[in-house]
Design a protein around this motif. Structure first.
Motif, PDB file in Angstrom:
ATOM      1  N   UNK A 126     -49.624  -7.505  25.902  1.00 10.64           N
ATOM      2  CA  UNK A 126     -48.349  -6.901  26.264  1.00 10.64           C
ATOM      3  C   UNK A 126     -47.831  -6.083  25.093  1.00 10.64           C
ATOM      4  N   UNK A 127     -47.467  -4.831  25.369  1.00 10.84           N
ATOM      5  CA  UNK A 127     -46.980  -3.915  24.335  1.00 10.84           C
ATOM      6  C   UNK A 127     -45.669  -4.438  23.736  1.00 10.84           C
ATOM      7  N   UNK A 128     -45.226  -3.863  22.616  1.00  8.10           N
ATOM      8  CA  UNK A 128     -43.952  -4.297  22.014  1.00  8.10           C
ATOM      9  C   UNK A 128     -42.777  -4.239  22.979  1.00  8.10           C
ATOM     10  N   UNK A 129     -42.874  -3.361  23.990  1.00  4.85           N
ATOM     11  CA  UNK A 129     -41.797  -3.305  24.985  1.00  4.85           C
ATOM     12  C   UNK A 129     -42.047  -4.269  26.137  1.00  4.85           C
ATOM     13  N   UNK A 130     -43.150  -5.057  26.066  1.00  4.70           N
ATOM     14  CA  UNK A 130     -43.456  -6.051  27.085  1.00  4.70           C
ATOM     15  C   UNK A 130     -44.385  -5.591  28.178  1.00  4.70           C
ATOM     16  N   UNK A 131     -44.634  -4.295  28.308  1.00  6.79           N
ATOM     17  CA  UNK A 131     -45.468  -3.778  29.392  1.00  6.79           C
ATOM     18  C   UNK A 131     -46.928  -4.176  29.182  1.00  6.79           C
ATOM     19  N   UNK A 132     -47.585  -4.676  30.238  1.00  5.72           N
ATOM     20  CA  UNK A 132     -48.995  -5.059  30.183  1.00  5.72           C
ATOM     21  C   UNK A 132     -49.869  -3.826  29.961  1.00  5.72           C
ATOM     22  N   UNK A 133     -50.833  -3.939  29.032  1.00  7.88           N
ATOM     23  CA  UNK A 133     -51.702  -2.817  28.716  1.00  7.88           C
ATOM     24  C   UNK A 133     -53.018  -2.915  29.482  1.00  7.88           C
TER      25      UNK A 133
END
Length: 316
Positions: A268-275
């Motif tokens: 999960x990116x620093x903004x929480x979005x799954x990569x």
């Protein structure tokens, strides 16, 4: 009338002599055949490469010491019957520029070991430095892969005893091209400072109340992000918002970095979005498939074969 006590009965039986069918020279289609002539010993022979003798029974008695042989001749002529079964051996090469190991449960087995249809074998290929697994040139015969794992089930079939031929190739400049670092997406929209509210529990569910109303969407409280459903209830687990997936802990807190869910790893990116796709973390590259799961082992990505360790790290 039933007798008052135990009664002993005596009877005599005649032995019916049924001779064995001599003159056998038949390929039964199960890996071997039996050859014999009346009044002489019988020979049991493997007729398909990759098979061995499993059992031999003569006149109803199973013989010892025959499993694994490719041929056997009885020491006496069968009087009534002879029966033989055959089974597989798994054979695999010793590849150049890498290693190939085959294991059954926790046991590492050697090429030529006896296996049975339905058994599960774990096959691991590891390239040497500067080489990659060449999936296109490698051959897996008589085996059925379990999804994308390294587990293979031995399949039944007279012409397909299990075998593995692993091939490695030198890594080229096309393989070593550094993947493009993905662009981080924007962070969720936060509520303004004036919208500070309080958490309230209602029927076991948490809501964030601002000016007497339940907030919805993303909110940030004490530096932690939460997501509230349209009815104001705090979400947990996986949540999809504007095309991106997020993972929320049981406390509702949005997670970042590596997360393990149902045995699979996600990033999960620093903004929480799954990569998805290539991700670089602490100078190590990983690859996440379209559903976000981290890949391991040899994988074809685009027109190239990449190898990833069990922890997902790309082998450069």
């Amino acid at each position: 009338t039933m007798p008052a006590g135990a009664v002993t009965l005596e009877a005599e039986f005649d032995v019916i002599d049924v001779p064995v069918a001599y003159g056998i020279d038949n390929d039964y289609g199960y890996g071997g055949k039996i050859v014999g002539a009346e009044g002489s010993n019988c020979a049991v022979r493997v007729s398909v490469t990759g098979y061995v003798i499993d059992t031999i029974s003569v006149d109803g008695k199973r013989l010892d010491g025959v499993r694994g042989l490719t041929s056997y001749t009885t020491t006496t002529a069968p009087k009534r019957s002879i029966f033989a079964t055959f089974t597989y051996t798994v054979n695999f090469n010793t590849p150049a520029n890498g290693s190939l190991t085959v294991s059954r449960e926790s046991e590492t087995i050697e090429s030529g070991s006896i296996v049975y249809a339905g058994e599960v074998l774990k096959i691991t290929v590891t390239p040497n430095s500067g080489y990659a697994f060449n999936a296109a040139a490698s051959v897996f015969s008589g085996l059925t892969r379990d999804g994308t794992t390294n587990n293979y089930t031995v399949t039944a079939g007279r012409e397909t005893p299990p075998s593995v031929t692993a091939v490695f190739r030198a890594i080229t400049s096309a393989d070593t091209t550094t993947p493009v670092t993905p662009t981080p997406p924007e962070e969720p929209t936060t509520v303004s400072d004036s919208d500070e509210g309080t958490w309230e529990q209602e029927d076991g569910a948490w809501k964030y109340i601002v000016d007497g109303e339940a907030a919805t969407g993303w909110i940030q409280d004490d530096g932690t992000w939460y997501y509230l459903a349209p009815d104001g209830i705090m979400e947990t687990g996986w949540v999809k918002d504007e095309g991106a997936w997020y993972y929320l802990a049981p406390s509702g807190a949005m997670k970042t970095g590596w997360v393990k869910d149902k045995g699979a790893w996600y990033y999960l990116a620093p903004n929480g979005a799954m990569k998805t796709g290539w991700v670089k973390d602490k100078n190590t590259w990983y690859y996440l498939n379209a559903s976000g799961k981290m890949l391991t082992g040899a994988q074809k990505i685009g027109n190239s074969i990449y190898t990833f360790r069990s922890n997902g790290a790309w082998v450069t």
